[in-house]
Structures are given as structure tokens and as C-alpha cells.
Design an enzyme around this catalytic site. Structure first.
Site, PDB file in Angstrom:
ATOM      1  N   LYS A  27       0.846  -1.210   0.000  1.00  0.00           N
ATOM      2  CA  LYS A  27       0.000   0.000   0.000  1.00  0.00           C
ATOM      3  C   LYS A  27       0.874   1.251   0.000  1.00  0.00           C
ATOM      4  CE  LYS A  27      -3.671   2.141   2.805  1.00  0.00           C
ATOM      5  NZ  LYS A  27      -3.071   3.182   3.610  1.00  0.00           N
ATOM      6  N   HIS A  38      -1.819   7.685   1.157  1.00  0.00           N
ATOM      7  CA  HIS A  38      -2.126   7.625   2.585  1.00  0.00           C
ATOM      8  C   HIS A  38      -3.162   8.696   2.970  1.00  0.00           C
ATOM      9  CE1 HIS A  38      -0.381   5.223   5.924  1.00  0.00           C
ATOM     10  NE2 HIS A  38      -0.908   6.148   6.695  1.00  0.00           N
ATOM     11  N   ARG A  60      -1.559  12.002   3.826  1.00  0.00           N
ATOM     12  CA  ARG A  60      -0.964  12.139   5.160  1.00  0.00           C
ATOM     13  C   ARG A  60       0.536  11.855   5.181  1.00  0.00           C
ATOM     14  NH1 ARG A  60      -4.723  11.951   9.274  1.00  0.00           N
ATOM     15  NH2 ARG A  60      -3.653  10.535  10.684  1.00  0.00           N
ATOM     16  N   GLY A 112      -9.956   9.849  -1.152  1.00  0.00           N
ATOM     17  CA  GLY A 112     -11.034  10.748  -1.576  1.00  0.00           C
ATOM     18  C   GLY A 112     -12.289  10.054  -2.069  1.00  0.00           C
ATOM     19  N   VAL A 113     -12.374   8.743  -1.910  1.00  0.00           N
ATOM     20  CA  VAL A 113     -13.585   8.028  -2.361  1.00  0.00           C
ATOM     21  C   VAL A 113     -14.695   8.287  -1.340  1.00  0.00           C
ATOM     22  CG1 VAL A 113     -14.588   5.752  -2.832  1.00  0.00           C
ATOM     23  CG2 VAL A 113     -12.241   6.264  -3.550  1.00  0.00           C
ATOM     24  N   ARG A 114     -15.750   8.934  -1.786  1.00  0.00           N
ATOM     25  CA  ARG A 114     -16.807   9.357  -0.865  1.00  0.00           C
ATOM     26  C   ARG A 114     -18.187   8.808  -1.222  1.00  0.00           C
ATOM     27  NH1 ARG A 114     -12.868  10.025   1.391  1.00  0.00           N
ATOM     28  NH2 ARG A 114     -11.797  11.924   2.012  1.00  0.00           N
ATOM     29  N   GLY A 153     -11.317   5.476   3.733  1.00  0.00           N
ATOM     30  CA  GLY A 153     -10.730   5.825   5.024  1.00  0.00           C
ATOM     31  C   GLY A 153     -11.650   6.672   5.881  1.00  0.00           C
ATOM     32  N   ARG A 154     -11.576   7.980   5.721  1.00  0.00           N
ATOM     33  CA  ARG A 154     -12.299   8.882   6.633  1.00  0.00           C
ATOM     34  C   ARG A 154     -13.807   8.631   6.707  1.00  0.00           C
ATOM     35  NH1 ARG A 154      -8.024  11.480   4.229  1.00  0.00           N
ATOM     36  NH2 ARG A 154      -6.491  12.441   5.629  1.00  0.00           N
TER      37      ARG A 154
HETATM   38  C1  LIG Z   1      -6.929   8.814  11.085  1.00  0.00           C
HETATM   39  C2  LIG Z   1      -6.285   7.983  10.036  1.00  0.00           C
HETATM   40  C3  LIG Z   1      -5.502   6.893  10.405  1.00  0.00           C
HETATM   41  C4  LIG Z   1      -4.881   6.105   9.437  1.00  0.00           C
HETATM   42  N1  LIG Z   1      -4.114   5.022   9.822  1.00  0.00           N
HETATM   43  C5  LIG Z   1      -3.516   4.256   8.869  1.00  0.00           C
HETATM   44  C6  LIG Z   1      -2.746   3.097   9.220  1.00  0.00           C
HETATM   45  O1  LIG Z   1      -2.567   2.752  10.380  1.00  0.00           O
HETATM   46  N2  LIG Z   1      -2.185   2.382   8.202  1.00  0.00           N
HETATM   47  C7  LIG Z   1      -2.359   2.711   6.882  1.00  0.00           C
HETATM   48  O2  LIG Z   1      -1.833   2.029   5.994  1.00  0.00           O
HETATM   49  N3  LIG Z   1      -3.072   3.791   6.522  1.00  0.00           N
HETATM   50  C8  LIG Z   1      -3.665   4.564   7.477  1.00  0.00           C
HETATM   51  N4  LIG Z   1      -4.422   5.647   7.097  1.00  0.00           N
HETATM   52  C9  LIG Z   1      -4.610   5.925   5.646  1.00  0.00           C
HETATM   53  C10 LIG Z   1      -5.828   5.153   5.125  1.00  0.00           C
HETATM   54  O3  LIG Z   1      -5.615   3.773   5.167  1.00  0.00           O
HETATM   55  C11 LIG Z   1      -6.186   5.513   3.679  1.00  0.00           C
HETATM   56  O4  LIG Z   1      -5.058   5.340   2.840  1.00  0.00           O
HETATM   57  C12 LIG Z   1      -6.719   6.929   3.504  1.00  0.00           C
HETATM   58  O5  LIG Z   1      -7.452   7.330   4.639  1.00  0.00           O
HETATM   59  C13 LIG Z   1      -7.605   7.007   2.256  1.00  0.00           C
HETATM   60  O6  LIG Z   1      -8.077   8.293   2.038  1.00  0.00           O
HETATM   61  P1  LIG Z   1      -9.537   8.804   2.489  1.00  0.00           P
HETATM   62  O7  LIG Z   1      -9.477   9.000   3.978  1.00  0.00           O
HETATM   63  O8  LIG Z   1      -9.686  10.078   1.741  1.00  0.00           O
HETATM   64  O9  LIG Z   1     -10.539   7.753   2.090  1.00  0.00           O
HETATM   65  C14 LIG Z   1      -5.043   6.435   8.060  1.00  0.00           C
HETATM   66  C15 LIG Z   1      -5.864   7.519   7.699  1.00  0.00           C
HETATM   67  C16 LIG Z   1      -6.479   8.284   8.658  1.00  0.00           C
HETATM   68  C17 LIG Z   1      -7.357   9.429   8.226  1.00  0.00           C
END
Ligand SMILES: Cc1cc2nc3c(=O)[nH]c(=O)nc-3n(C[C@H](O)[C@H](O)[C@H](O)COP(=O)(O)O)c2cc1C
Length: 338
Positions: free
Chosen positions: A214, A238, A241, A270-272, A291-292
């Protein structure tokens, strides 16, 4: 429970860490990391949203499709829709302590399973990894633990535990290889050489699991991942992030898909909505991770909330398929693009 109540409860529980905005686009929480935001300017979080917004689908209404099929198989796992819950860790420092880590992991894992799909679990601190794995053990290994790219033996120790939990797939979020807090910790993370990645994949296969990498955003990394034997990659930044200077995932995805030969390509960022899912599939992803939206759903409505979110996405996806003449998600591809 209705969506309004769910969102209100999520807002209260997350205590300001997430504003639960009408459209989750990285503006209100820019730079809040730890927290729910994108790193620094949040440019790459916003890029995920704008890249997806730029994609348009071709509307087709003169066809025979009546009951679009959203079920699919990803890495040998039968899923009711091509949407997985992304790994999400750190309820204490990221999500305003909305739920204890262990409970949140249980909520997403169970919620995804009841909707007929699967959740990944996260890593970062020993507590976060342990809680995720415990939740996955409680559902007979029906989850995909995603381990950080720890240097040295730490990765392999966690990999063994994932195998013992009965999982069929394990992941590594290689895009956290430069996260300062982790890099400075007693257990540093690092990028991987081809030799290191091949050794990780080899060990994973020897334990009987498939390997998902990933955090791939370039054709070069995608090809290297395939050569090293990875079974899948997730085109991901990510959720904006890890690095603010990278493109949105929907912009990076087509070139990667064009160059990869056999490996499964997934995507997130960004998939909502169901329409966003269909856009990612049209760009060549086999399935997406969310994710979010899953954090908000889990915090606001626990297992029921996650299930509600996934059912709504499935309905929206089917609606989009009807409007584009797509009979099955297996047939989605570039011909759906306008
Ligand atoms: C609060 C938070 C914690 C996350 N923790 C992890 C994690 O532990 N491992 C990981 O691979 N990605 C982590 N991610 C990233 C998500 O797996 C994912 O790639 C991302 O949130 C997708 O984008 P979206 O939030 O716009 O859907 C985290 C994201 C957020 C917002």
C-alpha cells in the site's frame, strides 16, 4: 439509526478532531496530523478530491442492464462490493479518543463483515497493531492487517502473528517509510530495496498469505512491486498524510494500470460515494479502500454505522452502473469514461 444522527454522534464523540464536514475534502482539518487531516498544507489530500472530481463517466441509458452485479473477488476473497475499509489506526491521537482503539478496530472489522466485505487494520504503535489483530482474530482472520515498513526483524515478527491469526492477506504501507515520529522511534521505518521487498514477499508466501503493498504512486514502484512478487498494490498517498507534494491517486492510477501485467491494482484516497467507486474502477482499479468516511461511520454508528455506509455505497454504485450500462463491476473499465 439515520445518517443525521450518526453524523451528530460522530461529531460529538470525536471532540473536534473531525468536523464531520458535509463534504470531506481536507480543507477544515488541513495540517492536523496527528488528527484527521492531510500533512502540512493538505495539498495531496485535496488533490485526491480534485483528481476524482475531474473524472466524468459516460451516461448510457439505452441498454439491457437491469440488476447490476456489485459482487466481486479480490485476492481470492469474495466481496459483496469492491469496497474495503482502509487501515485506520490511532483513535487516541487521530480521532479525538472517540472510541477506544480496541473497540474501533472491532467496529470496522465486524461492520465490514456484516456488509459482506472486509476491513484492513492499521499499525503505528504496538497497541494499535495488537488491537487490530485482536479484532481480526475474533472474526477468524477475516481482515487484512497492514504492517508499517519497520526496519529489521519487527516486520517479520508481526507478519508471523498475522499468519497465526488465520489471515489470507497481509499488507505493508510503504508510504510511511519517512514518517518522522516513527523514523525517530526505537523501531524505525525505512524504504525497502528490491532485495528486502522480495524477501518480505517470499516469507509472506511461505506462510501461505498474499501480499499487498500500500502506498504506490509511480509506475516505477508498481513495476518493481510486481517484479518482487507482490500480489496487489494499493495506489495510495495515505489519504494525503505522508507527503504533500504528490498527485491525487485518480491522476496516478491510469498509467500504473496500463503498465502492470498481472498484479491486482487497488486504489484509495477521496472516495466518498458509489459514483467515486465507479470512477476508480473505470480508471482501472479492481476495488477501492475507504478511510475517513469509515471513521465517521464507525464513530457515529459503530458496527451498524459501518454497515449503513457500505450499503449506501453499494446502492449508489448500482445506480451509477445502471446509468452507465455496466452489468457487473468485473466489466468496469475505461469504456465507462466520458
Ligand atoms: C486517522 C487515520 C488513520 C490512518 N491510519 C492508517 C494506518 O494505520 N495504516 C495505513 O496504511 N493507513 C492509514 N491511514 C490511511 C488510510 O488507510 C487511507 O489510505 C486513507 O485514509 C484514504 O483516504 P480517504 O481517507 O480520503 O478515504 C489512516 C488515515 C487516517 C485518516
Amino acid at each position: 439509526m439515520d445518517m443525521k444522527t450518526l453524523r451528530q454522534q460522530a461529531r460529538e464523540r470525536m471532540n473536534g478532531a473531525c468536523r464531520v464536514c458535509p463534504h470531506c475534502d481536507g480543507r477544515a482539518c488541513a495540517g492536523e496530523l496527528p488528527g484527521m487531516g492531510g500533512i502540512r498544507t493538505a495539498a495531496s489530500f485535496r488533490a485526491n478530491i480534485t483528481a476524482l472530481e475531474k473524472v466524468c463517466l459516460r451516461m448510457r441509458l439505452i441498454h439491457e442492464v437491469r440488476a447490476p452485479e456489485t459482487a466481486c473477488e479480490v485476492l481470492g476473497l469474495p466481496l459483496s462490493l469492491p469496497v474495503l475499509i482502509a487501515p485506520l489506526a490511532g483513535t487516541t491521537f487521530n480521532m479525538g479518543k472517540g472510541l477506544p482503539e480496541e473497540r474501533f478496530a472491532q467496529v470496522v472489522t465486524e461492520g465490514a463483515r456484516s456488509a459482506g466485505t472486509i476491513a484492513c487494520t492499521g499499525d503505528g504503535t504496538p497497541e494499535a497493531f495488537d488491537c487490530g489483530l485482536k479484532a481480526v482474530e475474533a472474526v477468524e482472520g477475516w481482515g487484512i492487517p497492514v504492517i508499517k515498513p519497520w526496519a529489521g526483524d519487527v516486520f517479520f515478527e508481526r507478519l508471523e502473528r498475522v499468519a497465526q491469526a488465520g489471515c489470507r492477506v497481509v499488507g505493508m504501507d510503504i508510504d510511511t517509510a519517512a514518517i518522522t515520529a516513527l523514523a525517530k522511534s526505537k523501531r524505525p521505518v525505512s524504504p525497502k530495496s528490491r532485495a528486502e521487498l522480495s524477501a518480505i514477499v517470499e516469507k509472506t508466501h511461505a506462510l501461505g498469505l498474499k501480499f499487498m503493498l500500500k502506498g504506490v504512486l509511480s509506475v516505477e514502484d508498481a513495476l518493481a512491486a510486481e517484479e518482487c512478487g507482490c500480489d496487489a498494490i494499493v495506489v495510495s498517498n495515505h489519504g494525503g498524510r505522508a507527503f504533500e507534494a504528490v498527485p491525487g491517486t485518480a491522476a496516478a492510477l491510469p498509467a500504473i494500470v496500463r503498465n502492470v501485467k498481472e498484479m491486482t491494482v487497488l486504489a484509495d484516497g477521496g472516495v466518498r460515494s458509489g459514483a467515486d467507486v465507479l470512477k476508480m474502477l473505470a480508471l482501472g482499479a479492481r476495488a477501492v479502500l475507504i478511510g475517513r468516511p469509515a471513521i465517521i461511520a464507525g464513530m457515529g454508528g459503530e458496527e451498524e454505522g459501518v454497515q449503513m455506509l457500505l450499503s449506501r455505497m453499494q446502492r449508489q454504485l448500482a445506480e451509477g452502473m445502471l446509468l452507465t450500462g455496466c452489468a457487473s463491476v468485473r466489466e468496469a473499465g475505461p469504456h465507462l469514461l466520458a
